[in-house]
Design an enzyme around this catalytic site. Sequence first.
Site, PDB file in Angstrom:
ATOM      1  N   ASN A 152      -4.046  -2.406  -2.267  1.00  0.00           N
ATOM      2  CA  ASN A 152      -4.777  -3.193  -1.767  1.00  0.00           C
ATOM      3  C   ASN A 152      -5.728  -4.239  -2.497  1.00  0.00           C
ATOM      4  O   ASN A 152      -5.742  -5.147  -2.517  1.00  0.00           O
ATOM      5  CB  ASN A 152      -5.828  -2.783  -0.714  1.00  0.00           C
ATOM      6  CG  ASN A 152      -6.732  -1.599  -1.266  1.00  0.00           C
ATOM      7  OD1 ASN A 152      -6.409  -0.881  -1.910  1.00  0.00           O
ATOM      8  ND2 ASN A 152      -7.938  -1.727  -0.757  1.00  0.00           N
ATOM      9  N   LYS A 175      -0.227   5.249 -12.673  1.00  0.00           N
ATOM     10  CA  LYS A 175       0.858   5.284 -11.745  1.00  0.00           C
ATOM     11  C   LYS A 175       0.359   3.974 -10.785  1.00  0.00           C
ATOM     12  O   LYS A 175      -0.191   3.788  -9.921  1.00  0.00           O
ATOM     13  CB  LYS A 175       0.842   6.257 -10.870  1.00  0.00           C
ATOM     14  CG  LYS A 175       1.811   6.263  -9.531  1.00  0.00           C
ATOM     15  CD  LYS A 175       3.217   5.913  -9.732  1.00  0.00           C
ATOM     16  CE  LYS A 175       4.041   6.199  -8.440  1.00  0.00           C
ATOM     17  NZ  LYS A 175       3.446   4.907  -7.496  1.00  0.00           N
ATOM     18  N   GLY A 228      -6.329   6.547  -2.028  1.00  0.00           N
ATOM     19  CA  GLY A 228      -5.012   6.253  -1.249  1.00  0.00           C
ATOM     20  C   GLY A 228      -5.542   7.212   0.078  1.00  0.00           C
ATOM     21  O   GLY A 228      -6.540   7.263   0.509  1.00  0.00           O
ATOM     22  N   GLU A 252     -10.464   9.288  -3.734  1.00  0.00           N
ATOM     23  CA  GLU A 252     -11.339   8.369  -2.747  1.00  0.00           C
ATOM     24  C   GLU A 252     -10.350   8.005  -1.791  1.00  0.00           C
ATOM     25  O   GLU A 252      -9.293   7.330  -1.945  1.00  0.00           O
ATOM     26  CB  GLU A 252     -11.736   7.048  -3.743  1.00  0.00           C
ATOM     27  CG  GLU A 252     -12.807   6.183  -3.049  1.00  0.00           C
ATOM     28  CD  GLU A 252     -12.208   5.362  -2.052  1.00  0.00           C
ATOM     29  OE1 GLU A 252     -12.045   5.433  -0.838  1.00  0.00           O
ATOM     30  OE2 GLU A 252     -11.987   3.888  -2.547  1.00  0.00           O
ATOM     31  N   CYS A 286     -10.648   0.098   1.955  1.00  0.00           N
ATOM     32  CA  CYS A 286     -10.986   1.288   2.522  1.00  0.00           C
ATOM     33  C   CYS A 286     -12.593   1.293   3.167  1.00  0.00           C
ATOM     34  O   CYS A 286     -13.157   2.035   3.810  1.00  0.00           O
ATOM     35  CB  CYS A 286     -11.305   2.388   1.136  1.00  0.00           C
ATOM     36  SG  CYS A 286     -12.304   1.823  -0.222  1.00  0.00           S
ATOM     37  N   GLU A 383      -7.693   6.008  10.320  1.00  0.00           N
ATOM     38  CA  GLU A 383      -7.814   4.836   9.240  1.00  0.00           C
ATOM     39  C   GLU A 383      -6.388   3.693   9.535  1.00  0.00           C
ATOM     40  O   GLU A 383      -5.435   4.472   9.057  1.00  0.00           O
ATOM     41  CB  GLU A 383      -7.899   4.921   7.888  1.00  0.00           C
ATOM     42  CG  GLU A 383      -8.189   3.691   7.029  1.00  0.00           C
ATOM     43  CD  GLU A 383      -8.154   3.846   5.613  1.00  0.00           C
ATOM     44  OE1 GLU A 383      -9.193   3.415   4.909  1.00  0.00           O
ATOM     45  OE2 GLU A 383      -7.737   4.880   5.022  1.00  0.00           O
TER      46      GLU A 383
END
Length: 486
Positions: A152, A175, A228, A252, A286, A383
């Site tokens: 994002n 990554k 993620g 997170e 998030c 979410e």
Amino acid sequence: MYPRHINHWIGDAEVGASSGATFEKRRPADDGVIAHVTRGTAVDVGRAVGAAACAADAWGRLPAPRRGELLDRAAASLRAAEDEFADVIHAETGKPRKYAAAEVVSSADLAAFMASEGSRCYGRTMTSPVVNRSVRTVRAPIGVCAAIVPFNSPLAGIAWKAFPALVCGNAVVAKSHELTPYTAVRLARLLKDAGLPPGIFSVVQGLGLEAGQPLVEDPRVGLVSFTGSVATGKAIQRTVSERPVLAKVCLELGGKNPLVVCDDADLAMAVEHAVASAFIDAGQRCAAGSRIIVFDRVYDRFRDAMIERVARVKVGSAPEDDCGPVISQASLDRLGGAVDAAVARGARLLAGGARVSALAPGYYFAPTVLEHVDPLDDISQQELFGPVACLYRAKDLHQAIELANATAFGLTGAIHTFNSNRIEEFIARYRAGLVSINGPTYGAGPHMPFGGVKNSGNGFREPGTEALDVYCEWKTIVMNHDPARV
């Protein structure tokens, strides 16, 4: 500015996959294929980690202020290359360019902040009850850090991890998210030009199980930082716990963040912040505000004003637009299915709820508002990572706080009121890592620790000075001396 083929970055150069395999990168704004991306394997990950392990010791022994000087140069280079990076982020995510440019600015600000921390990597000196003994603590590098980043905010996502890791003396293997693969490679090139030694920052491309999993499993990796989903974060935690040698894990994992509107709130301001919290970046944050909890006495007025404001949200990827596309066709389909299922279970659709057909084949989902949603319904608890918000009624502050706490997440939250007693009660009783007063549910700066509780994280904070505790180990030194031997 966007390459047709995207490689790994290992040892200060672009490198193809050992297998020769690739996958497509599609542009969210129009579903066009814009690049083919190297599909990494465990072999490629091993090369990147090997390069990092070889280079880490020398970098860690360089004085921290010198490491900070490199980040200072990187900050200046990011500011100079703002337009180029904004174009890359815009192409990869589809977000309106003004938000892509803001991401570059905030990442440069973080580089400058972390550069200054190179001169403040303080330890402590402590007293000892033992005669002729002194005790102190120092920060020590971890070695090789894995940074597994989200799609994002592809530049900010890597900056939050790489910049504190580098100033603390670590080598980083990033990554890239497979949906936003190039941003980290472009950052790697910038860091090289700023003077970062070979091997200290590498980027591997690929899918989670094929490239992310080997990175997490590699025993040379001393820290895994992941942003993620909850499911992937918990899987990483389990994988690391089963390694022969443990590593630090920083997670997170997102949120289901509430914005509470009390009956003394400035409703016009609350509406603006609720809409921004729910729909900027197409809700793919998030810290997005997906649960809007409104006192009964002002619920109808707030709802009507919010629906009127949502109708004026500009959907698209043009400079003047507010809400861009979601990242993929799969996300678009998932959001549509979730909203349809909620309506079938009794929710009332007030706005949106479907793809914006005029912008097809781009992945644009209309800003969506629901009411009459059970607080325990899936759409209240999971979410969604999309432009979907639900409205809830609360009779008073006590019930509003109960609703705010009624999920497995605890990342951010906001309250709109001018009553200081309500503010203090919300701060004390709402369980989250960040509380906003009369503002949106987002808003962390480079100097501020960010992270959550419950399923939003495992206790660490990025960025802020607290990030130094993620990317350093504390070493306690006990020094004994004998005055008779001077």
